[in-house]
Design a protein around this motif. Structure first.
Motif, PDB file in Angstrom:
ATOM      1  N   ALA A  75       0.834  -1.207   0.000  1.00  0.00           N
ATOM      2  CA  ALA A  75       0.000   0.000   0.000  1.00  0.00           C
ATOM      3  C   ALA A  75       0.866   1.253   0.000  1.00  0.00           C
ATOM      4  CB  ALA A  75      -0.928  -0.002   1.215  1.00  0.00           C
ATOM      5  N   ALA A  76       1.974   1.229   0.759  1.00  0.00           N
ATOM      6  CA  ALA A  76       2.877   2.380   0.787  1.00  0.00           C
ATOM      7  C   ALA A  76       3.512   2.602  -0.584  1.00  0.00           C
ATOM      8  CB  ALA A  76       3.954   2.178   1.854  1.00  0.00           C
ATOM      9  N   MET A  77       3.870   1.516  -1.260  1.00  0.00           N
ATOM     10  CA  MET A  77       4.450   1.633  -2.603  1.00  0.00           C
ATOM     11  C   MET A  77       3.439   2.227  -3.575  1.00  0.00           C
ATOM     12  SD  MET A  77       6.953   1.218  -4.709  1.00  0.00           S
ATOM     13  CE  MET A  77       8.133   0.121  -3.913  1.00  0.00           C
ATOM     14  N   ALA A  78       2.176   1.821  -3.484  1.00  0.00           N
ATOM     15  CA  ALA A  78       1.149   2.366  -4.366  1.00  0.00           C
ATOM     16  C   ALA A  78       1.007   3.871  -4.168  1.00  0.00           C
ATOM     17  CB  ALA A  78      -0.187   1.668  -4.110  1.00  0.00           C
ATOM     18  N   CYS A  79       1.056   4.322  -2.915  1.00  0.00           N
ATOM     19  CA  CYS A  79       0.967   5.760  -2.642  1.00  0.00           C
ATOM     20  C   CYS A  79       2.190   6.491  -3.177  1.00  0.00           C
ATOM     21  CB  CYS A  79       0.822   5.995  -1.144  1.00  0.00           C
ATOM     22  SG  CYS A  79      -0.769   5.472  -0.486  1.00  0.00           S
ATOM     23  N   ALA A 195      -1.178   1.734   5.492  1.00  0.00           N
ATOM     24  CA  ALA A 195      -1.474   0.325   5.709  1.00  0.00           C
ATOM     25  C   ALA A 195      -2.631  -0.079   4.800  1.00  0.00           C
ATOM     26  CB  ALA A 195      -1.845   0.074   7.173  1.00  0.00           C
ATOM     27  N   PRO A 196      -2.725  -1.367   4.451  1.00  0.00           N
ATOM     28  CA  PRO A 196      -3.871  -1.813   3.642  1.00  0.00           C
ATOM     29  C   PRO A 196      -5.152  -1.787   4.461  1.00  0.00           C
ATOM     30  CG  PRO A 196      -2.548  -3.691   4.336  1.00  0.00           C
ATOM     31  CD  PRO A 196      -1.797  -2.459   4.757  1.00  0.00           C
ATOM     32  N   ALA A 197      -6.274  -1.702   3.760  1.00  0.00           N
ATOM     33  CA  ALA A 197      -7.582  -1.718   4.411  1.00  0.00           C
ATOM     34  C   ALA A 197      -8.460  -2.737   3.718  1.00  0.00           C
ATOM     35  CB  ALA A 197      -8.227  -0.332   4.361  1.00  0.00           C
ATOM     36  N   ALA A 212      -9.059  -2.347  -4.369  1.00  0.00           N
ATOM     37  CA  ALA A 212      -8.046  -2.276  -3.312  1.00  0.00           C
ATOM     38  C   ALA A 212      -8.176  -0.973  -2.530  1.00  0.00           C
ATOM     39  CB  ALA A 212      -6.657  -2.396  -3.920  1.00  0.00           C
ATOM     40  N   ARG A 213      -7.911  -1.053  -1.233  1.00  0.00           N
ATOM     41  CA  ARG A 213      -8.007   0.118  -0.373  1.00  0.00           C
ATOM     42  C   ARG A 213      -6.779   0.223   0.517  1.00  0.00           C
ATOM     43  NH1 ARG A 213     -14.036   0.709   2.259  1.00  0.00           N
ATOM     44  NH2 ARG A 213     -15.120   1.385   0.380  1.00  0.00           N
ATOM     45  N   GLY A 214      -6.531   1.433   0.978  1.00  0.00           N
ATOM     46  CA  GLY A 214      -5.444   1.661   1.913  1.00  0.00           C
ATOM     47  C   GLY A 214      -5.811   2.764   2.889  1.00  0.00           C
ATOM     48  N   THR A 215      -5.293   2.664   4.099  1.00  0.00           N
ATOM     49  CA  THR A 215      -5.505   3.694   5.108  1.00  0.00           C
ATOM     50  C   THR A 215      -4.261   4.570   5.199  1.00  0.00           C
ATOM     51  OG1 THR A 215      -6.968   2.269   6.391  1.00  0.00           O
ATOM     52  CG2 THR A 215      -6.000   4.146   7.532  1.00  0.00           C
ATOM     53  N   ILE A 216      -4.434   5.869   5.098  1.00  0.00           N
ATOM     54  CA  ILE A 216      -3.329   6.817   5.099  1.00  0.00           C
ATOM     55  C   ILE A 216      -3.477   7.738   6.297  1.00  0.00           C
ATOM     56  CG2 ILE A 216      -2.183   8.653   3.801  1.00  0.00           C
ATOM     57  CD1 ILE A 216      -3.444   7.355   1.268  1.00  0.00           C
ATOM     58  N   ASN A 217      -2.450   7.769   7.127  1.00  0.00           N
ATOM     59  CA  ASN A 217      -2.460   8.605   8.322  1.00  0.00           C
ATOM     60  C   ASN A 217      -1.323   9.614   8.254  1.00  0.00           C
ATOM     61  OD1 ASN A 217      -4.428   7.071  10.341  1.00  0.00           O
ATOM     62  ND2 ASN A 217      -3.203   5.532   9.303  1.00  0.00           N
TER      63      ASN A 217
END
Length: 265
Positions: A75-79, A195-197, A212-217
């Motif tokens: 997920a971090a790589m996708a961002c 992180a993935p969601a 696909a989903r991801g949580t971004i903080n």
């Protein structure tokens, strides 16, 4: 109190100083009236601004995309790939042998899905972590690159400040993709924990996973931006597009007329 992201350079942040002064004045007025100001939740944000923050990270700074575990790294790589699409200049991508063994190297067809031409990537695979940091720092000292990407273990505070100084002096941008169980000490301008969601079910097949989903903080910002937490989604029909996730409401899982029916086993 309003939650405020960590700002370790307040004397050089004029916007933050203005915001803090305004906030203190407001709190003083409310306090004299006997009013308690409730804390805002992490999801109370301007969705458009938060999306743009991740996809238009400032130049002249170092930004960290932080994955706590190996599971979070995708997920971090996708961002990261979404963040480097704002220029057509070459990208210096620096990794080390140890990181490459764990996570692999940039993959051409995957880059194309994010509208990144593989020929833009100048890949440096260093034998040691210290050599990788040297390559990142030297890359920041030239204006030939749109972004310098560093896939690395957590850097110490001294090395982080060297990278920040190089980025600020030369107006370049550094994105560090870091995997660490704990937040490292650094002089970075911003840090996003990613992180993935869990995805929803597919719209036309309840047995299949959805997009696909991801949580971004946002957990650190030297400009004083409030921390936030949002869930982002990568539509299956457009992997190069990042959008706010929304729940499917009042919609049938049955296909509309004229649309194909996906067989389920």
């Amino acid at each position: 109190m309003f939650p405020v992201a960590e700002n370790d350079n307040p004397e050089k942040t004029q916007v933050s100083a203005h915001k803090q002064a305004t906030l203190k004045g407001l709190q003083a007025q409310l306090g004299s009236a006997g009013v308690t100001l409730p804390a805002l939740g992490p999801d109370v944000t301007d969705a458009a601004d938060r999306t743009e923050m991740l996809t238009s990270l400032a130049y002249g700074e170092v930004h960290e995309l932080w994955a706590e575990t190996i599971v979070d790294y995708t997920a971090a790589m996708a961002c990261l790939l979404m963040a480097v699409r704002d220029s057509d200049k070459p990208i210096l991508w620096v990794t080390s042998r140890a990181v490459a063994l764990d996570h692999g190297l940039p993959y051409g067809p995957g880059l194309k899905q994010y509208d990144i031409a593989p020929e833009r990537i100048i890949l440096v695979q260093a034998h040691k972590a210290i050599d990788a940091l040297w390559a990142v720092e030297e890359g920041l000292k030239t204006d030939a690159f749109a972004t310098v990407v560093g896939e690395c273990d957590p850097v110490d505070l001294t090395a982080s400040r060297r990278l920040t100084l190089a980025a600020q002096t030369h107006g370049s941008r550094c994105l560090l993709l870091i995997r660490s169980p704990e937040a490292p000490s650094s002089g970075a301008h911003s840090r996003f924990r990613i992180a993935p969601a869990a995805s929803l079910n597919a719209l036309f097949d309840a047995k299949a996973p959805g997009d696909a989903r991801g949580t971004i903080n946002l957990v650190k910002h030297r400009g004083g931006e409030r921390p936030f937490s949002i869930t982002m989604e990568w539509p299956s029909h457009a992997q190069d597009y990042l959008s706010m996730a929304s729940e499917v409401a009042d919609r049938s899982v049955a296909p509309r007329a004229g649309e194909p029916v996906h067989a389920t086993g």
